[in-house]
Design an enzyme around this catalytic site. Sequence first.
Site, short mmCIF file in Angstrom:
data_model
loop_
_atom_site.label_atom_id
_atom_site.label_comp_id
_atom_site.label_asym_id
_atom_site.label_seq_id
_atom_site.Cartn_x
_atom_site.Cartn_y
_atom_site.Cartn_z
N GLY A 227 -21.97 -16.10 -40.09
CA GLY A 227 -21.09 -16.08 -38.93
C GLY A 227 -20.08 -17.21 -38.82
O GLY A 227 -19.26 -17.22 -37.90
N GLU A 270 -26.64 -16.70 -44.37
CA GLU A 270 -25.97 -15.49 -44.89
C GLU A 270 -24.49 -15.47 -44.59
O GLU A 270 -23.98 -14.53 -43.99
CB GLU A 270 -26.59 -14.26 -44.20
N ARG A 309 -8.96 -4.59 -39.38
CA ARG A 309 -9.44 -5.60 -38.42
C ARG A 309 -8.56 -5.73 -37.17
O ARG A 309 -9.10 -5.81 -36.06
CB ARG A 309 -9.59 -6.97 -39.08
N TYR A 313 -10.90 -4.98 -33.98
CA TYR A 313 -11.39 -6.14 -33.22
C TYR A 313 -10.28 -6.91 -32.51
O TYR A 313 -10.51 -8.05 -32.10
CB TYR A 313 -12.06 -7.15 -34.15
N CYS A 343 -0.07 7.44 -38.97
CA CYS A 343 0.30 8.11 -37.73
C CYS A 343 -0.70 7.79 -36.61
O CYS A 343 -1.52 8.64 -36.23
CB CYS A 343 0.42 9.60 -37.97
N GLU A 344 -0.65 6.57 -36.15
CA GLU A 344 -1.47 6.09 -35.03
C GLU A 344 -0.66 5.02 -34.32
O GLU A 344 -0.12 4.12 -34.97
CB GLU A 344 -2.76 5.43 -35.54
N TYR A 372 -13.77 -8.45 -45.03
CA TYR A 372 -13.61 -7.27 -44.19
C TYR A 372 -12.20 -6.68 -44.33
O TYR A 372 -11.65 -6.14 -43.38
CB TYR A 372 -13.92 -7.59 -42.71
C1 LIG Z 1 -22.32 -9.23 -41.32
C2 LIG Z 1 -23.55 -10.02 -41.52
C3 LIG Z 1 -23.50 -11.30 -42.07
C4 LIG Z 1 -22.22 -12.00 -42.42
O1 LIG Z 1 -21.48 -12.35 -41.31
P1 LIG Z 1 -20.16 -13.25 -41.46
O2 LIG Z 1 -19.64 -13.36 -40.10
O3 LIG Z 1 -19.24 -12.53 -42.37
O4 LIG Z 1 -20.61 -14.57 -42.01
C5 LIG Z 1 -24.69 -11.96 -42.29
N1 LIG Z 1 -25.89 -11.39 -41.97
C6 LIG Z 1 -25.97 -10.15 -41.44
C7 LIG Z 1 -27.30 -9.59 -41.13
C8 LIG Z 1 -24.82 -9.43 -41.18
O5 LIG Z 1 -24.90 -8.21 -40.65
#
Ligand SMILES: *Cc1c(COP(=O)(O)O)cnc(C)c1O
Length: 415
Positions: A227, A270, A309, A313, A343-344, A372
């Site tokens: 994240g 992650e 994106r 978002y 076409c949006e 993404y």
């Molecule tokens: C999407 C996701 C991530 C990665 O998130 P980022 O914001 O790209 O770092 C990590 N773990 C899980 C379970 C996710 O669904």
Amino acid sequence: MESYTQQMNFFGKTNPEELLAKYGSPLYVYNEDILRRQMRRVAGILVNHRFTSNFSIKTNSNLSILRMANEEGLNADAMSPGEIYVLKKAGFPSERIFYVPNNVSEEEMQYAIDEGVMLSVDSLSQLEMFGRLCPGGRLSVRLNPGVGAGHHEKVVTAGEKTKFGVAAQDIEKINDVAKKYDLHVVGLNQHIGSLFMDYQPYLDAVTNFLHYAEDFPELEFVDFGGGFGVPYHKLEGESEFDLEAFKKALDQLLTEWKNRTGRDLLFKMEPGRYTVAEGGVLLGCVHAVKENYGHKYVGTDIGMNVLIRPELYDSYHDVEIYRDGKPVLDGTKEIYSVVGNICETGDIVAKDRELPITQEGDVAVVLDAGAYGFSMSSNYNNRLRPAEVLIDHDGNDRLIRRRDTFEDLVRGFDI
Ligand SMILES: *Cc1c(COP(=O)(O)O)cnc(C)c1O
């Protein structure tokens, strides 16, 4: 004065015009040095603890980039059997893949079990399913202890309003279900959300999460999720995620926890976006410039099928304009919306941006498109998904995924 991509020497020995002439437009372009720099950063988040960084491949699953992540020592997260398959193709062994699905079928769960991939379950009901399929097995459980964070409500992935993980009031039932099937809960994982620049909510979530970990005697690892944000407003001077300060604060928190509990677990994270977003840009051609009822539009081939994106978002991507191989930096500025060819009405890459006077034939360079971007692209409107090109360490360009062809659009109908 230099543009951001010039400062980064993003295009090496070539330039956006040459790249589009050679590979077609639109085009995803990646810079190997930036990708590897970020990969090394995430691999080194914790140095005083046992640690692995799992690259979340839903952000970008180009095989060449996955091989790079493998070389840089990252492990990987998969969200689907397809991602497990692709990771294997990129050379990741089963033990370096972590499957973090939600609401999967028995068949999908069985696929991971057969592949020897550690998986996390996302609910008590999926824990029961795993127990039925793999009694006596080892697994991880995704918790949702009620703390979330993120840049948009659609990317907050923990907290009371999200579908993910086992909720706080059910956590004590995990060990009961595990006992019923003789399961070994060796991991706990969470992922609180995406794109935060302030790390305090993440640290709070880690503290809260570790508190639950104390009730699981067989744990071998805890995974705090990804994240970490990147500065999408960099042309306005937005600063980057303060990784050094974050590393220090996290290290201290974990050291204190280890000293207090006497437990020595493997820590995992992650990160996805942070690893690849800034290493990719998206190039597109300006095919029309027009004014409708007082609003100026730069009409490009960067449709929402190529980069979704902004529509999905309300995301912001910086845009540079290149002409004759060089960025257009001075001269009068105008407010334009950069739009695509789909076409949006919502097909807008960048709304109301101050850009140099733009002309047909210019190239729009959309920054921070490595995460993404391609992975969320589609054939909507039967548009072709673009090629992907890598600029290597020596500044040379290399095709790492070919552009779709018309034949690709009818693959699957030959039945
Ligand atoms: C999407 C996701 C991530 C990665 O998130 P980022 O914001 O790209 O770092 C990590 N773990 C899980 C379970 C996710 O669904």
